[in-house]
Design a protein around this motif. Sequence first.
Motif, PDB file in Angstrom:
ATOM      1  N   GLN A  67       0.826  -1.193   0.000  1.00 46.41           N
ATOM      2  CA  GLN A  67       0.000   0.000   0.000  1.00 46.41           C
ATOM      3  C   GLN A  67       0.864   1.247   0.000  1.00 46.41           C
ATOM      4  N   VAL A  68       0.355   2.263  -0.666  1.00 39.70           N
ATOM      5  CA  VAL A  68       1.035   3.554  -0.740  1.00 39.70           C
ATOM      6  C   VAL A  68       0.090   4.610  -0.179  1.00 39.70           C
ATOM      7  N   GLN A  69       0.607   5.446   0.678  1.00 35.50           N
ATOM      8  CA  GLN A  69      -0.200   6.519   1.255  1.00 35.50           C
ATOM      9  C   GLN A  69       0.447   7.871   0.982  1.00 35.50           C
ATOM     10  N   LEU A  70      -0.399   8.857   0.704  1.00 38.63           N
ATOM     11  CA  LEU A  70       0.044  10.236   0.564  1.00 38.63           C
ATOM     12  C   LEU A  70      -0.737  11.072   1.581  1.00 38.63           C
ATOM     13  N   VAL A  71      -0.024  11.862   2.344  1.00 33.62           N
ATOM     14  CA  VAL A  71      -0.650  12.672   3.381  1.00 33.62           C
ATOM     15  C   VAL A  71      -0.245  14.126   3.188  1.00 33.62           C
ATOM     16  N   GLU A  72      -1.265  14.986   3.015  1.00 31.05           N
ATOM     17  CA  GLU A  72      -1.022  16.421   2.848  1.00 31.05           C
ATOM     18  C   GLU A  72      -1.159  17.143   4.187  1.00 31.05           C
ATOM     19  N   SER A  73      -0.524  18.282   4.263  1.00 30.94           N
ATOM     20  CA  SER A  73      -0.677  19.158   5.417  1.00 30.94           C
ATOM     21  C   SER A  73      -0.372  20.587   4.981  1.00 30.94           C
ATOM     22  N   GLY A  74      -0.784  21.540   5.804  1.00 29.41           N
ATOM     23  CA  GLY A  74      -0.419  22.928   5.560  1.00 29.41           C
ATOM     24  C   GLY A  74      -1.526  23.830   5.071  1.00 29.41           C
ATOM     25  N   GLY A  75      -2.705  23.291   4.838  1.00 30.69           N
ATOM     26  CA  GLY A  75      -3.796  24.151   4.393  1.00 30.69           C
ATOM     27  C   GLY A  75      -4.283  25.047   5.517  1.00 30.69           C
ATOM     28  N   GLY A  76      -5.195  25.942   5.172  1.00 31.84           N
ATOM     29  CA  GLY A  76      -5.740  26.834   6.180  1.00 31.84           C
ATOM     30  C   GLY A  76      -6.410  28.036   5.576  1.00 31.84           C
ATOM     31  N   LEU A  77      -6.671  29.023   6.421  1.00 29.13           N
ATOM     32  CA  LEU A  77      -7.320  30.258   6.027  1.00 29.13           C
ATOM     33  C   LEU A  77      -6.286  31.379   5.995  1.00 29.13           C
ATOM     34  N   VAL A  78      -6.278  32.128   4.913  1.00 24.71           N
ATOM     35  CA  VAL A  78      -5.315  33.216   4.759  1.00 24.71           C
ATOM     36  C   VAL A  78      -5.983  34.364   4.022  1.00 24.71           C
ATOM     37  N   GLN A  79      -5.528  35.574   4.288  1.00 21.55           N
ATOM     38  CA  GLN A  79      -6.064  36.721   3.570  1.00 21.55           C
ATOM     39  C   GLN A  79      -5.440  36.833   2.193  1.00 21.55           C
ATOM     40  N   ALA A  80      -6.149  37.466   1.307  1.00 22.13           N
ATOM     41  CA  ALA A  80      -5.629  37.703  -0.041  1.00 22.13           C
ATOM     42  C   ALA A  80      -4.284  38.417   0.045  1.00 22.13           C
ATOM     43  N   GLY A  81      -3.342  37.952  -0.780  1.00 24.56           N
ATOM     44  CA  GLY A  81      -1.997  38.488  -0.754  1.00 24.56           C
ATOM     45  C   GLY A  81      -1.054  37.731   0.155  1.00 24.56           C
ATOM     46  N   GLY A  82      -1.602  36.853   0.965  1.00 25.99           N
ATOM     47  CA  GLY A  82      -0.798  36.078   1.893  1.00 25.99           C
ATOM     48  C   GLY A  82      -0.177  34.847   1.262  1.00 25.99           C
ATOM     49  N   SER A  83       0.472  34.051   2.103  1.00 25.78           N
ATOM     50  CA  SER A  83       1.190  32.865   1.644  1.00 25.78           C
ATOM     51  C   SER A  83       0.840  31.655   2.495  1.00 25.78           C
ATOM     52  N   LEU A  84       0.930  30.502   1.860  1.00 28.53           N
ATOM     53  CA  LEU A  84       0.810  29.218   2.543  1.00 28.53           C
ATOM     54  C   LEU A  84       1.786  28.243   1.913  1.00 28.53           C
ATOM     55  N   ARG A  85       2.190  27.256   2.701  1.00 23.11           N
ATOM     56  CA  ARG A  85       3.057  26.206   2.174  1.00 23.11           C
ATOM     57  C   ARG A  85       2.410  24.859   2.470  1.00 23.11           C
ATOM     58  N   LEU A  86       2.137  24.125   1.406  1.00 23.77           N
ATOM     59  CA  LEU A  86       1.576  22.790   1.533  1.00 23.77           C
ATOM     60  C   LEU A  86       2.683  21.757   1.470  1.00 23.77           C
ATOM     61  N   SER A  87       2.498  20.676   2.218  1.00 24.68           N
ATOM     62  CA  SER A  87       3.443  19.568   2.197  1.00 24.68           C
ATOM     63  C   SER A  87       2.704  18.276   1.912  1.00 24.68           C
ATOM     64  N   CYS A  88       3.389  17.353   1.264  1.00 25.52           N
ATOM     65  CA  CYS A  88       2.813  16.037   0.988  1.00 25.52           C
ATOM     66  C   CYS A  88       3.926  15.012   1.141  1.00 25.52           C
ATOM     67  N   ALA A  89       3.660  14.007   1.957  1.00 22.66           N
ATOM     68  CA  ALA A  89       4.632  12.946   2.170  1.00 22.66           C
ATOM     69  C   ALA A  89       4.057  11.616   1.718  1.00 22.66           C
TER      70      ALA A  89
END
Length: 121
Positions: free
Chosen positions: A1-23
Amino acid sequence: QVQLVESGGGLVQAGGSLRLSCAASGSIFSINAMGWYRQAPGKQRELVAVITSGGSTNYADSVKGRFTISRGNAKNTVYLQMNSLKPEDTAVYYCKGRVVATHTPQSSDYWGQGTQVTVSS
């Protein structure tokens, strides 16, 4: 079996930044490519960015110059740095890996469960 797990989402104001990760983990022989897709309410899932095992990248026109996809040193992790976020970037972001599992001779696509990104105006 292979699993992919994301993290890093959320709420941000326009113009802001986020970083998503996937392992990716599990019975992995090799990973040919990893990518990010997104699906907004009432819309089809669309490609955001992809990176191959050789390091080649491809981006949707709507995110070029704002988003950057990269791989971790272990090569089973992928990141999506999202800058200058816009309300239209609001969606569930999914990680996909094109993986050759140890028990199969060819690659298959595996998906993560998704992470919500909401950009407020």
